[in-house]
Design an enzyme around this catalytic site. Structure first.
Site, short mmCIF file in Angstrom:
data_model
loop_
_atom_site.label_atom_id
_atom_site.label_comp_id
_atom_site.label_asym_id
_atom_site.label_seq_id
_atom_site.Cartn_x
_atom_site.Cartn_y
_atom_site.Cartn_z
N ARG A 154 -13.78 13.94 -57.33
CA ARG A 154 -14.58 14.68 -56.35
C ARG A 154 -14.09 16.11 -56.12
O ARG A 154 -14.57 16.78 -55.21
CB ARG A 154 -14.67 13.90 -55.04
CG ARG A 154 -15.32 12.55 -55.26
CD ARG A 154 -15.82 11.87 -54.02
NE ARG A 154 -16.50 10.65 -54.43
CZ ARG A 154 -15.90 9.46 -54.55
NH1 ARG A 154 -14.63 9.32 -54.24
NH2 ARG A 154 -16.58 8.42 -54.97
N GLY A 215 -9.29 -0.78 -52.62
CA GLY A 215 -9.54 -1.85 -51.66
C GLY A 215 -10.14 -3.10 -52.26
O GLY A 215 -10.15 -4.15 -51.63
N GLU A 216 -10.62 -3.00 -53.50
CA GLU A 216 -11.19 -4.17 -54.18
C GLU A 216 -10.16 -4.92 -55.02
O GLU A 216 -10.50 -5.87 -55.71
CB GLU A 216 -12.33 -3.73 -55.10
CG GLU A 216 -13.57 -3.37 -54.34
CD GLU A 216 -13.33 -2.24 -53.35
OE1 GLU A 216 -13.64 -2.44 -52.17
OE2 GLU A 216 -12.82 -1.19 -53.73
N ASP A 347 -18.28 -5.53 -46.18
CA ASP A 347 -17.96 -4.30 -46.89
C ASP A 347 -18.66 -3.07 -46.31
O ASP A 347 -19.06 -2.17 -47.03
CB ASP A 347 -18.28 -4.42 -48.38
CG ASP A 347 -17.64 -3.29 -49.17
OD1 ASP A 347 -16.41 -3.17 -49.13
OD2 ASP A 347 -18.36 -2.51 -49.81
N ASP A 349 -17.38 -0.57 -44.78
CA ASP A 349 -16.19 0.20 -44.43
C ASP A 349 -16.50 1.65 -44.13
O ASP A 349 -17.60 2.13 -44.35
CB ASP A 349 -15.15 0.09 -45.55
CG ASP A 349 -15.72 0.45 -46.92
OD1 ASP A 349 -16.91 0.20 -47.17
OD2 ASP A 349 -14.96 0.97 -47.75
#
Length: 577
Positions: A154, A215-216, A347, A349
């Site tokens: 990004r 996070g996965e 999920d 989040d």
């Protein structure tokens, strides 16, 4: 039904790549073999000072932060391109990269030089007026990369004469801005444990701040500060504390709705399990933090707990997941947090970067505030000093069966796991007092299954999300008055919106869509004033700058892995004739 393998951003396909050479675990000086010089850069670059970074919000010449400033308003102060003439906007140049894959970059512009990143961690330096290429850096990836939602990057951060980038193999690299030479690299975390980097870092007072994905994969999330000169680690704030993850056993979300938790069952699970699951509880930090220089405070949002949908293995509120967090800039020490969703099993989040603006409190007084756009479809307005929630906006997208618990068969709830507002940065216009948010509408079912921790490089969802093929998906660009929480206008799009927003003092809002359309809207009314077909998904936030008295607007068109929008490899730059 189409099964979506997910992430903290749900993605259309799980991508794991094996490339390149072995990782280096300590900060080290590196001889660059990965930079190609296309044409010598003219001597126009001067080192970017701390004062320039501090005053970037009022600088119409450059674009020095991924989100425009430390406050992250994504508001550009130039007015040359405005409501009256934007219909005449034309492409000035199109720069093509070597990487035909999703683009989520926000270019940095300094002294007429534009710095562009691509998927797989390429960086380009080009003339911001002509598109002439000066140099091209290609990161030499380590043998393991583990990431869920596309090989994205990004953007870089700039300070002094250096650029800083996080990489898919979880390194932080420093490049010479003039030559692209690799100056040093530091290993942030172990990619074999599920860590990776896609966010644009930020630099303040010679500290490079960067969070982590993962996070996965059962990581333990963090925000870290590195020394800009040497790459040495200065401090770490873990988004999952050693103890106290159970929190206050909250039963309601930030809007006061019952989340249907069985607190007695969770307390029994905690007593049986003990508290060592903090090491794999997730809590990635996906997007760039905001910095309040006056109070020396860092503000960021934290992603979902691991595993995403199976909560029985992680009893408690799962602090500080799904939270807005404030820490000390100098030490990384905790100041406060506000949790939007405790014990998240949907999920939903917190990912869109926070914005620092003055807000009106309940008594009508203007106070320093911090706002965040949630996957829930609400904009949340907080007191910056304490984190107290002042108000939340009307829902920008449909909400149905809110907080219905996932089942083995699959339970329908809206919004789906992509949002609402995904990672897409919002923009704030101080004249209209409106914040502009790119929203998704993707009806989904939530399916849960028992899932023990499988090890760091394996996806750990504890279930699946499924889009509902019979139901329509779409997007909505929404304008919200932060002083009232009311949606003032919105513009519905054919496809779910992901990528971000730019607002300008010319009374304009820019936003792109996955079908390739890049548009300008009237910031006050939402009327569409201009559009251009870019040839690939416009799923990145636009930027603006002025050189030799001429204003430009730049945006990347490379599509999106997560929603499987058409890929490309270009940055398009527009100006008036």
């Amino acid at each position: 039904m189409h099964t979506i393998h997910h992430s903290s951003f749900v993605c259309a396909s799980l991508v794991a790549l094996t490339l390149g050479a072995a990782p280096a675990w300590a900060a080290q000086e590196v001889e660059s073999e990965a930079t190609t010089t296309t044409s010598p850069m003219p001597p126009v670059l001067s080192p970017v000072t701390q004062q320039q970074l501090d005053t970037a919000a009022g600088n119409a010449t450059d674009w020095l932060h991924a989100n425009g400033s430390y406050a992250q308003t994504r508001f550009y102060p130039g007015t040359q391109i405005n409501r009256t003439n934007v219909a005449k906007l034309k492409p000035v140049f199109i720069f093509q990269t070597a990487v035909n894959e999703s683009m989520e970059t926000a270019p940095i512009v300094s002294h007429g030089i534009m710095f562009i990143t691509t998927s797989f961690n390429h960086v380009y330096a080009v003339d911001a007026v002509s598109g002439k290429e000066y140099w091209h850096y290609k990161h030499k990836m380590g043998p393991v990369t583990t990431f869920c939602c596309g090989p994205n990057n990004r953007g870089v951060a700039i300070a002094g004469d250096r650029l800083f980038m996080g990489t898919l193999d979880s390194k932080l690299v420093a490049l010479d801005a003039k030559t692209g030479k690799l100056l040093w690299e530091s290993q942030i975390a172990d990619p074999e444990q599920g860590y990776s980097e896609t966010m644009a870092p930020t630099v303040v007072e010679d500290k490079v701040l960067i969070g982590t994905n993962g996070g996965e994969y059962g990581i333990r999330g963090f925000l870290k500060a590195f020394d800009a000169a040497s790459g040495q680690l200065l401090w770490t704030f873990y988004t999952i504390p050693d103890s106290g993850q159970e929190g206050v056993w909250a039963t309601k979300d930030a809007t006061g709705r019952d989340m249907k938790r069985d607190i007695d069952a969770e307390k029994k699970q905690l007593a049986e399990k003990g508290g060592d699951f903090y090491k794999t509880l997730g809590g990635g930090v996906w997007m760039t933090p905001a910095i309040d220089r006056a109070s020396r405070t860092v503000f960021f949002v934290v992603g979902n707990p691991s595993p995403d949908l199976y909560g029985a293995i992680r009893p408690g509120d799962n602090l500080y997941t799904d939270s807005l967090v404030a820490i000390d800039l100098d030490t990384g020490k905790y100041k406060w947090h506000y949790q939007y969703i405790a014990h998240d099993v949907w999920d939903l989040d917190a990912v869109s970067p926070p914005i620092l603006v003055n807000v009106r409190d309940e008594n009508g007084r203007m106070i320093p505030g911090v706002i965040h756009g949630g996957k829930t479809g609400h904009v949340y307005v907080h007191d910056r000093a304490t984190g107290r929630l002042i108000r939340f906006s009307d829902a920008m997208i449909p909400q149905e069966n809110m907080w219905t618990l996932p089942t083995a068969e699959g339970a329908r709830m809206l919004p789906g796991a992509n949002g609402g507002v995904e990672w897409s940065p919002m923009a704030f216009d101080p004249k209209t007092r409106l914040v502009y948010a790119a929203n998704l509408h993707q009806p989904m079912t939530y399916q849960v299954e028992d899932a023990a921790y499988p090890g760091g490089s394996k996806l750990w969802l504890g279930g699946a999300f499924k889009t509902i093929a019979a139901e329509q998906q779409w997007g909505k660009l929404s304008a919200v008055n932060i002083d009232t929480g009311k949606v003032v206008w919105d513009y519905k799009t054919e496809q779910p919106l992901i990528g971000g927003v730019l607002a300008t003092a010319g009374g304009l809002v820019f936003n792109g869509e996955g079908n390739g359309l890049f548009r300008a809207f009237d910031a006050s009314t939402g009327k569409k004033l201009w559009e251009f077909q870019c040839g690939a998904g416009v799923n990145a936030p636009a930027v603006s700058y002025t050189i030799h008295g001429k204003q430009y607007v730049a945006v990347a068109a490379g599509g999106n892995t997560q929603l499987d929008f058409k890929r490309g490899n270009t940055v398009l730059v527009f100006a008036l004739p």
